[in-house]
Scaffold this motif. Structure first.
Motif: not given
Ligand SMILES: [Zn+2]
Length: 285
Positions: A86-89, A93-100, A113-127
């Motif tokens: 599981q991605p750490h806590k 928190i980062l997701k809540s900061w990025s809201q709006n 792990h960003f996807q797993k933590a619920g970040f939108n796939e459309q805003i992730i660049y996995e270099v």
């Protein structure tokens, strides 16, 4: 002193309308994932490889050719490890900061792990790509690794036959869609689509936008992620760049503390990702 810095960073995040998160291997350490730093770090998790192979030898397409079962033992173990961890806590928190806010995530981690933590796939660049995707060099397709389960011997790290085969081709062993060392067969289509979205995101930022970049655990040995953050600091007018790293916390080349203004600033927090995020969060109003 350090406490004031967290408070100041919290304020900057709150007054910003854009948050860019950049992450290196250090980001996953607090979730319990190995960062493959140095030979010792690698062998600690892969004892059967001790005195035989280095990390750079294993994370290599040649290893798949020469030792296919060991290759898939190594990657199969990592695939299941990343799936089951599981991605750490801090992610939450980062997701809540990025809201709006206009947000984007750049990561060199292949753990998804960003996807797993619920970040939108459309805003992730996995270099460096993603372990949760397979590529077939024969039919040239990239697809999800869901449904692939690799069974391996825990004492030898050898994957049992049959090795993961392409869904479309007969008798073709697939490989993770990850950029490896000395990798000329990496299929970059998926990563390029992510890069296009990131370029578009950057183009949409204006000189009015107030941007905060938070960099986590991006070491100097793989400098891609660090450079991307530093380029943003150069490029934009209202930007705060925070480097969070217990070891490699140097300022960008040529940057001096005195250069910091209300508009443009660089800060370093000499600590791990989760600890830094938790401490900044305490100052969020
Ligand atoms: Zn195929």
């Amino acid at each position: 002193m350090q406490a004031n810095l967290h408070q100041l960073i919290a304020k900057r995040i709150q007054s910003a309308n854009s948050l860019i998160i950049t992450a290196g291997a250090g980001m996953g350490v607090d979730s319990g994932l190995p960062d493959f730093r140095g030979k010792e770090g690698f062998w600690k998790n892969y004892i059967p490889f001790r005195d035989k192979f280095s990390f750079t030898e294993c994370a290599n397409p040649r290893f798949l050719e020469d030792h296919p079962n060991l290759f898939w033992g190594f990657y199969g173990h990592r695939l299941h490890l990343y799936r089951n961890t599981q991605p750490h806590k801090g992610f939450e928190i980062l997701k809540s900061w990025s809201q709006n806010k206009k947000s984007f995530v750049l990561t060199s981690n292949v753990d998804g792990h960003f996807q797993k933590a619920g970040f939108n796939e459309q805003i992730i660049y996995e270099v460096h790509g993603s372990i949760h995707h397979m590529q077939c060099t024969s039919c040239k397709r990239i697809y999800s690794a869901d449904g692939y389960n690799i069974i391996y011997d825990v004492s030898t790290f050898e994957a049992k036959d049959p090795l993961p085969n392409c869904k479309n081709c007969v008798n073709v062993v697939v490989r993770p869609n990850i950029l490896m060392f000395g990798d000329y067969s990496f299929m970059s289509d998926r990563v390029e689509e992510q890069e296009d979205r990131y370029m578009q995101f950057q183009n949409d930022l204006t000189s009015q936008d107030k941007i905060v970049v938070l960099e986590f655990g991006a070491g100097e040995s793989v400098a891609t992620i660090r450079m991307m953050g530093e380029q943003l600091l150069q490029k934009y007018k209202h930007i705060t760049f925070v480097r969070i790293n217990p070891r490699d916390y140097n300022s960008p080349f040529g940057w001096r503390q005195q250069q910091n203004t209300d508009d443009k600033a660089f800060y370093a927090l000499k600590q791990g990702a989760l600890e830094a995020i938790t401490q900044i969060q305490q100052y969020m109003l």
